[in-house]
Design a protein around this motif. Structure first.
Motif, PDB file in Angstrom:
ATOM      1  N   PHE A 284       0.819  -1.212   0.000  1.00  0.00           N
ATOM      2  CA  PHE A 284       0.000   0.000   0.000  1.00  0.00           C
ATOM      3  C   PHE A 284       0.849   1.255   0.000  1.00  0.00           C
ATOM      4  CE2 PHE A 284      -2.164   3.470   2.172  1.00  0.00           C
ATOM      5  CZ  PHE A 284      -3.119   3.703   1.216  1.00  0.00           C
ATOM      6  N   GLN A 288       0.330   3.926  -2.923  1.00  0.00           N
ATOM      7  CA  GLN A 288      -0.502   5.033  -2.456  1.00  0.00           C
ATOM      8  C   GLN A 288      -0.549   6.179  -3.458  1.00  0.00           C
ATOM      9  OE1 GLN A 288       0.753   7.315   0.829  1.00  0.00           O
ATOM     10  NE2 GLN A 288      -1.309   7.862   1.457  1.00  0.00           N
TER      11      GLN A 288
ATOM     12  N   THR B 104     -18.841   7.439   3.604  1.00  0.00           N
ATOM     13  CA  THR B 104     -17.699   7.597   2.686  1.00  0.00           C
ATOM     14  C   THR B 104     -17.858   8.859   1.847  1.00  0.00           C
ATOM     15  OG1 THR B 104     -18.773   6.094   1.162  1.00  0.00           O
ATOM     16  CG2 THR B 104     -16.918   5.215   2.373  1.00  0.00           C
ATOM     17  N   ARG B 124      -6.502  10.352   4.933  1.00  0.00           N
ATOM     18  CA  ARG B 124      -6.799   9.258   3.997  1.00  0.00           C
ATOM     19  C   ARG B 124      -5.940   8.054   4.304  1.00  0.00           C
ATOM     20  NH1 ARG B 124      -6.323  13.344   0.175  1.00  0.00           N
ATOM     21  NH2 ARG B 124      -4.546  12.314  -0.765  1.00  0.00           N
ATOM     22  N   TYR B 128      -7.252   4.479   5.734  1.00  0.00           N
ATOM     23  CA  TYR B 128      -7.061   3.336   4.850  1.00  0.00           C
ATOM     24  C   TYR B 128      -6.390   2.156   5.540  1.00  0.00           C
ATOM     25  CZ  TYR B 128      -5.901   0.081   1.492  1.00  0.00           C
ATOM     26  OH  TYR B 128      -5.829  -1.099   0.866  1.00  0.00           O
ATOM     27  N   GLY B 131      -7.613  -1.313   6.103  1.00  0.00           N
ATOM     28  CA  GLY B 131      -7.915  -2.090   4.904  1.00  0.00           C
ATOM     29  C   GLY B 131      -6.919  -3.213   4.688  1.00  0.00           C
ATOM     30  N   GLY B 188     -12.089   2.875   4.312  1.00  0.00           N
ATOM     31  CA  GLY B 188     -10.927   3.708   3.993  1.00  0.00           C
ATOM     32  C   GLY B 188     -10.573   3.657   2.524  1.00  0.00           C
ATOM     33  N   GLY B 189     -10.565   2.457   1.977  1.00  0.00           N
ATOM     34  CA  GLY B 189     -10.259   2.303   0.555  1.00  0.00           C
ATOM     35  C   GLY B 189     -11.258   3.051  -0.306  1.00  0.00           C
ATOM     36  N   TRP B 190     -12.535   2.953   0.063  1.00  0.00           N
ATOM     37  CA  TRP B 190     -13.560   3.639  -0.726  1.00  0.00           C
ATOM     38  C   TRP B 190     -13.465   5.147  -0.577  1.00  0.00           C
ATOM     39  CZ3 TRP B 190     -15.222   1.614  -4.745  1.00  0.00           C
ATOM     40  CH2 TRP B 190     -15.524   0.244  -4.818  1.00  0.00           C
ATOM     41  N   VAL B 192     -10.712   6.754  -0.263  1.00  0.00           N
ATOM     42  CA  VAL B 192      -9.630   7.119  -1.174  1.00  0.00           C
ATOM     43  C   VAL B 192     -10.142   7.184  -2.618  1.00  0.00           C
ATOM     44  CG1 VAL B 192      -7.449   6.320  -2.166  1.00  0.00           C
ATOM     45  CG2 VAL B 192      -7.795   6.259   0.300  1.00  0.00           C
TER      46      VAL B 192
END
Lengths: 302, 314
Positions: A284, A288, B104, B124, B128, B131, B188-190, B192
Motif C-alpha cells: 500500500f 498510495q 464515505t 486518507r 485506509y 484495509g 478507507g479504501g472507498w 480514497v
C-alpha cells in the motif's frame, strides 16, 4: 438601514461556519479514533504479556523483551510453520497477480478501444461476474478443481485467483474515459500495427491503472480465505490467512478449551496479525501515490 | 457524402478510398480485439461461466445426477435454517450500505474541499490502514476490541451493559458487529477512491459555483456528489455483492463463541454446512443460486439506474 441586515448576515455566516467546522471536526475525530485505535492497540499488544493486556492501561507500552518472547512462541508453533504460510501466500498472490495483469490489461484496453463482434456481450458478462458474489462460486469451483485433479496443488489457488473481472473493468473504465479513440485511429492510419498501437500509445498511459489493478489484485489474493480454506488440505500448504485461522482455533484467548498448554495467547495472536498484514501494508505504501493521485486524476491528464 | 459525390471525380475517389481504409482498419482492430481479450476469456470461461453453469446443473439434479426440476430449491427453502439466514443477511446489508454510502461520501467531500491537502492525505492514509487487515486478521482484531476484558474501550462496553464476551456477541448484536468490521476494513479504501473521483472534477466548475454564491455544502450536494454518481453506484454494487457473501466473519465469531452462535447465520455458511457437513452439494448449489440471483437483480437495478454504462454508448 442597510448596515443592520448586513451585520446580521455576517454574524449568521460566522455562526453557520462555526457549526459546520464543528461538524467536520466531530466526524473526522470520531472516525480517526474508530480507524486508528484498534491498529495502535494491536501494535502495542505484543509488547505485553497476556496478563498485562487484561490489567494494564490499554495503550500502555510493555517491553521489547515481551515481543521477543511472543515471537519465539509464534515461531516454535508447529516448528516454524509461520514462515511456510508466508511463503505460500507470496507464491499464490504474486503468481495470480502476474497472470491477472497479463490478461486484464489487454482485455480492458480491447473492450474500451477496439470494436469487435461480441464486445458488448463480453463487457456485460464481465460486469455481471464481477458483481456476482464470488463466494457463491467457491463450492462449484471446488468441484470443478476436483474434476481436473487440481485439489491440493498451488494451481488450485493461483488459477482461480487470476480471474479478476474487477481488474478488467477498472482498465476498461480507465481507457474509455482517458484515451480518445481518435488518437489510436491516427496511429492506425499512419500504419502502426494493433500491437504497436497498444504497446506504444496505450500502455505508457496505463501506468496508474496497472498499479491500481496490481494493488487490488495483490491485496485481494493475500487476504482471500474461503477458497484456500476449502481446497488446501494440509497445514504446510496454507496461506497465512488460513494459518491465522488455525492459530485462532489453537488459542485459549477466546476459547478456554482449545489449545490448553500451548503458548499461543493474545500477544502472540496480535503479533501474528501484524506479521500477516505487513506485506499488504508495504504494498500500500508503494501504491498510495497511484491510488490517491493517479487513479482518476490520470484520466483527465491523459 | 452526397456532396462529395456530386463534386469532381477525384474527390469521390479519395472519399471511397478513405472509407475503404477505415473499414479495413476497423476489421483489423476487430481481429486484434479478439487476440487482446483471449487470455481473459479463457479465465472467464474456466472460473466464471463454467462454475456458474455447474452450480445450475447441480441445483437442478440430485446426487445421482438425475434431473429433479426445482426440487432442490423447494427443499432448501423449506429448510428451517433458510429463512433466518437470508433475514440476517438482509438486515446486515441494509445497515451496511446506508452507513457505507453516507459516511464515505461525506468524508470524501470533507477531505477534498474542507481540509488542507497535506492534512487530508494524512487522514486518507490513516483511514485506509485497516484495509490491510481484511479477512481473518480483521476478525481477530475485533474479537479483541469486543472482549470487555481486553478491549481499549472496555469501559464503554461496560457502560453499555456488556461485561462478558458472550454478551457482546449475542445474536441480536451480530449485524452491528459485522457492519463495524466491514466499515473498519473497507471504508478507507472507498474514501480514497471517492476522493480520487472528486479530485477529478475540474477546479473551474467549483470555482464557477463559488462565484455564483454556492457554499461548500451546497456545491457538494449539487455539483460534486452528482458528478461522482457513477462511482457511488459502483461502490454500492460491489459492497452489496461482497455483503451477500459474508462468510469469514460469522464463521470465525461462531467458533470463538464456543459454538453458542448459529453455525448457519449467513446463507454462505448454510451452503458450507450443507456441502461439507451433510455432503449435500446439490442443496448447497441451490442456496448459491439464490445468492447469485439476488446479486444479479441488485446489479441490474444499479446498472440501469446509475448510468454506469454511459461510456458504452459513445
Amino acid at each position: 438601514m442597510t448596515s443592520a441586515p448586513l451585520g446580521r448576515t455576517a454574524r449568521n455566516g460566522r455562526a453557520t461556519r462555526f457549526v459546520s467546522t464543528l461538524v467536520i471536526v466531530l466526524i473526522l475525530g470520531l472516525l480517526l479514533v474508530f480507524f486508528v485505535l484498534p491498529v495502535i492497540w494491536v501494535l502495542l499488544a505484543p509488547t505485553k504479556t497476556a496478563d498485562e493486556l487484561v490489567h494494564d492501561w490499554p495503550l500502555a507500552f510493555g517491553s521489547f523483551s515481551n515481543i521477543g518472547l511472543a515471537w519465539s512462541h509464534l515461531v516454535s508453533f508447529q516448528n516454524g510453520v509461520l514462515f511456510v504460510w508466508l511463503k505460500n501466500s507470496a507464491i499464490y498472490s504474486v503468481g495470480s497477480l502476474v497472470l491477472t495483469l497479463l490478461t486484464s490489461v489487454p482485455a480492458g484496453y480491447a473492450l474500451a478501444l477496439t470494436k469487435f463482434r461480441g464486445r458488448k456481450v463480453l463487457l456485460t458478462i464481465t460486469l455481471l461476474v464481477m458483481i456476482m458474489p464470488s463466494a457463491s462460486l467457491v463450492l462449484p469451483l471446488f468441484l470443478e478443481l476436483n474434476l481436473f485433479g487440481l485439489i491440493g496443488t498451488a494451481w488450485s489457488i493461483i488459477l482461480p485467483f487470476s480471474f479478476f473481472p474487477f481488474g478488467v473493468y477498472l482498465v476498461y473504465i480507465y481507457f474509455a474515459t482517458s484515451l480518445p479513440s481518435e488518437m489510436l485511429e491516427a496511429a492506425r492510419i499512419d500504419g502502426a500495427s494493433e500491437w504497436r498501437v497498444f504497446t506504444s500509445i496505450a500502455l505508457p498511459l496505463a501506468k496508474p491503472v496497472v498499479a491500481l489493478v496490481a494493488f487490488f489484485s495483490f491485496v485481494g489474493n493475500w487476504n482471500n480465505f474461503f477458497l484456500p480454506y476449502l481446497v488446501l488440505p494440509s497445514s504446510d500448504q496454507f496461506p497465512i490467512q488460513v494459518g491465522l485461522n488455525q492459530l485462532l482455533s489453537s488459542t485459549p484467548s477466546f476459547n478456554p478449551v482449545a489449545g490448553a498448554g500451548l503458548n499461543i495467547t493474545s500477544p502472540e495472536l496480535a503479533l501474528s496479525v501484524i506479521i500477516a498484514i505487513l506485506p499488504v501494508l508495504i504494498v500500500f505504501l508503494f501504491s498510495q501515490r497511484a491510488l490517491v493521485s493517479g487513479m482518476l486524476a490520470g484520466a483527465t491528464k491523459g | 457524402m452526397t456532396e462529395l459525390k456530386s463534386g469532381g471525380r477525384d474527390t469521390s475517389l479519395a472519399a471511397t478510398k478513405s472509407v475503404r481504409r477505415r473499414d479495413s482498419s476497423r476489421r483489423r482492430a476487430g481481429l486484434a480485439g479478439y487476440a487482446f481479450v483471449s487470455g481473459y476469456v479463457v479465465f472467464l470461461a474456466a472460473f466464471g461461466i463454467f462454475p456458474t453453469l455447474y452450480a445450475f446443473y447441480l441445483a437442478l439434479t440430485n446426487d445421482h445426477g438425475q434431473f429433479v426440476g426445482l426440487g432442490q430449491f423447494a427443499k432448501v427453502i423449506q429448510d428451517f435454517r433458510f429463512a433466518p439466514a437470508f433475514a440476517n443477511i438482509l438486515i446486515y446489508l441494509v445497515m451496511w450500505l446506508v452507513v457505507l454510502v453516507v459516511l464515505t461520501v461525506v468524508v470524501a467531500v470533507i477531505l477534498r474541499s474542507r481540509i488542507k491537502p497535506g492534512l487530508s492525505a494524512v487522514f486518507r492514509f490513516l483511514f485506509y490502514i485497516p484495509g490491510a487487515l481484511a479477512g481473518v486478521a480483521s476478525v481477530l482484531v475485533w474479537l479483541f476490541m469486543l472482549a470487555p476484558g481486553l478491549s481499549p474501550v472496555g469501559g464503554l462496553l461496560n457502560a453499555m451493559g456488556f461485561t462478558q464476551f458472550a454478551q457482546v456477541i449475542a445474536p441480536g448484536n451480530l449485524p452491528v458487529i459485522f457492519v463495524l468490521i466491514a466499515f473498519w476494513t473497507g471504508a478507507g479504501g472507498w474514501i480514497v477512491v471517492m476522493y480520487g473521483a472528486l479530485n477529478n472534477i475540474p477546479d473551474e466548475i467549483l470555482e464557477a459555483a463559488r462565484m455564483d454564491g454556492a457554499g461548500p455544502w451546497k456545491s457538494a450536494w449539487h455539483i460534486q456528489i452528482p458528478m461522482i454518481r457513477k462511482w457511488i453506484a459502483y461502490m454500492t454494487i460491489l459492497a452489496f455483492a461482497a455483503g451477500t457473501q459474508l462468510f469469514v466473519e460469522p464463521q470465525r465469531l461462531q467458533s470463538a463463541s464456543l459454538g453458542r452462535l448459529d453455525p448457519t447465520w449467513s446463507p454462505n455458511q448454510l451452503a458450507y454446512v450443507l456441502a461439507f457437513q451433510f455432503g449435500d452439494f446439490n442443496g448447497a448449489a441451490a442456496v448459491s443460486i439464490f445468492l447469485l440471483l439476488i446479486g444479479l437483480v441488485g446489479a441490474g437495478i444499479l446498472v440501469t439506474r446509475s448510468g454506469l454504462f454511459k461510456v458504452d454508448g459513445e
